[in-house]
Design an enzyme around this catalytic site. Structure first.
Site, PDB file in Angstrom:
ATOM      1  N   LYS A  95       0.838  -1.184   0.000  1.00  0.00           N
ATOM      2  CA  LYS A  95       0.000   0.000   0.000  1.00  0.00           C
ATOM      3  C   LYS A  95       0.877   1.240   0.000  1.00  0.00           C
ATOM      4  O   LYS A  95       2.050   1.166   0.437  1.00  0.00           O
ATOM      5  CB  LYS A  95      -0.948  -0.038   1.194  1.00  0.00           C
ATOM      6  CG  LYS A  95      -0.404   0.419   2.550  1.00  0.00           C
ATOM      7  CD  LYS A  95       0.686  -0.360   3.182  1.00  0.00           C
ATOM      8  CE  LYS A  95       0.238  -1.716   3.665  1.00  0.00           C
ATOM      9  NZ  LYS A  95       1.390  -2.468   4.252  1.00  0.00           N
ATOM     10  N   ARG A 163      12.287   9.958   0.158  1.00  0.00           N
ATOM     11  CA  ARG A 163      11.113   9.487  -0.583  1.00  0.00           C
ATOM     12  C   ARG A 163       9.810   9.942   0.057  1.00  0.00           C
ATOM     13  O   ARG A 163       8.797  10.099  -0.626  1.00  0.00           O
ATOM     14  CB  ARG A 163      11.114   7.961  -0.691  1.00  0.00           C
ATOM     15  CG  ARG A 163      10.794   7.209   0.602  1.00  0.00           C
ATOM     16  CD  ARG A 163      10.559   5.739   0.339  1.00  0.00           C
ATOM     17  NE  ARG A 163      10.196   5.014   1.548  1.00  0.00           N
ATOM     18  CZ  ARG A 163       8.956   4.874   2.001  1.00  0.00           C
ATOM     19  NH1 ARG A 163       7.951   5.456   1.351  1.00  0.00           N
ATOM     20  NH2 ARG A 163       8.707   4.199   3.101  1.00  0.00           N
TER      21      ARG A 163
END
Length: 323
Positions: A95, A163
């Site tokens: 996810k 990130r």
């Protein structure tokens, strides 16, 4: 098929957690792939996995691999998902599985075309505690469900190159912590919300730093979500009914909850083990492949993706990655 043979693509921290606990009846972890052959070899040696690949395509086209677990950065999910589906592999992806509705629609069409299974690795859908809480709700213990709330705030180091804050890698609170909160709320709402309101603050890199979301469905149930990347909040969920409320702490992999009744009395509810969270989802996906009985909750993934797509558009945030 008597045994499902798994391969892993993307060998970061969550892939290490996945491999370290992998245990399912009639399942075997046989391959791992990275863009670096050396990294793949180190990974397979660490977890006693037979095959190491230095590119994703080699694993995808390995005839011995039945199911692929994808743990690449968010915006790279769809390209690997599509390649795996086209090769006839069942796909189980971390996810947030998709960054927008377009990606979901493309993947669903390919899965149907190639007659393979597609599902999201969302622990919330598979924790035994939540099955027990759902049963309590269906039995009328809470009375009519009125509201479902979820908080999740993480204090990330404000590094634009990380990130977590990178638009190109699918950063932002929504796709990292918010997907858990929305999945918790959607799991306990009776139907998909049709009325969505939101406010958000954006990080300078163009991803969402913090937001609040208000949801309402046709059953007049209300859900709220608050998520953040620069402020710590408890991972706490509340399911509120006319006859009491249920508090769930650390809800992504919860094994305990507290039922509080209107008179203030409480009852502890326990089921399952937090440490087995990844295994519960591995086992459910394996059983679905082998038996054909759907345990993936992919309909909820579709609903949550639709909500996230609505939110991203409202915030003016496009996380799609051109291939």
């Amino acid at each position: 098929m008597e045994k499902v043979r798994w391969g892993i693509i993307g060998l970061g921290s969550i892939a290490n957690s996945f491999a370290s606990v992998f245990e399912a009846e009639n399942a075997e972890l046989i391959a791992a792939a990275s863009r670096s052959l050396q990294k793949a070899q180190e990974f397979t040696k660490k977890y006693n996995i037979p095959k190491a690949y230095g590119n994703y395509g080699a694993l995808i086209h390995d005839p011995d691999v039945d199911a692929v677990y994808i743990a690449t950065p968010n915006t790279h999910h769809i390209s690997v998902i599509k390649r795996a589906l086209e090769a006839g592999k069942h796909v189980f992806c971390e996810k947030a599985m998709f960054v927008n509705q377009k990606e979901l629609d493309e993947a669903v069409a390919l899965a149907e075309e190639n007659n393979v299974l597609l599902a999201e690795a969302m622990t919330i859908y598979h924790m035994p505690l939540y099955k027990k809480l759902k049963q309590l709700i269906e039995d009328g213990t809470l009375g009519k469900v009125k509201m479902v709330h979820a908080l999740f705030g993480s204090l990330k180091d404000p590094d634009p190159s990380n990130r977590f804050f990178s638009k190109e890698l699918g950063g932002g609170a929504l796709l990292d912590v918010g997907v858990y909160a929305l999945s918790f709320v959607r799991y306990f709402l009776s139907s998909q919300p049709h009325n969505i309101k939101t406010v958000a603050n954006m990080y300078p890199t163009g991803v969402d730093e913090q937001s609040s979301v208000l949801l309402k469905n046709k059953d007049d149930e209300i859900g709220t979500v608050s998520m953040a990347f620069r402020s710590k909040m408890p991972k706490m969920g509340l399911i509120v009914g006319e006859e009491g409320y249920i508090t769930v702490n650390d809800y992504p992999r919860a094994s305990q909850a507290i039922l509080t009744r209107p008179d203030g009395s409480t009852e502890n509810i326990s089921e399952g083990s937090a440490s087995e969270g990844l295994n519960y989802e591995i086992q459910a996906f394996t059983r679905t492949i082998l038996t054909g009985k759907d345990e993936t909750f992919f309909h909820l993934t579709k609903d949550v993706t639709q909500i996230m797509d609505t939110l991203s558009k409202e915030w003016g945030m496009d996380l799609s990655l051109d291939e």
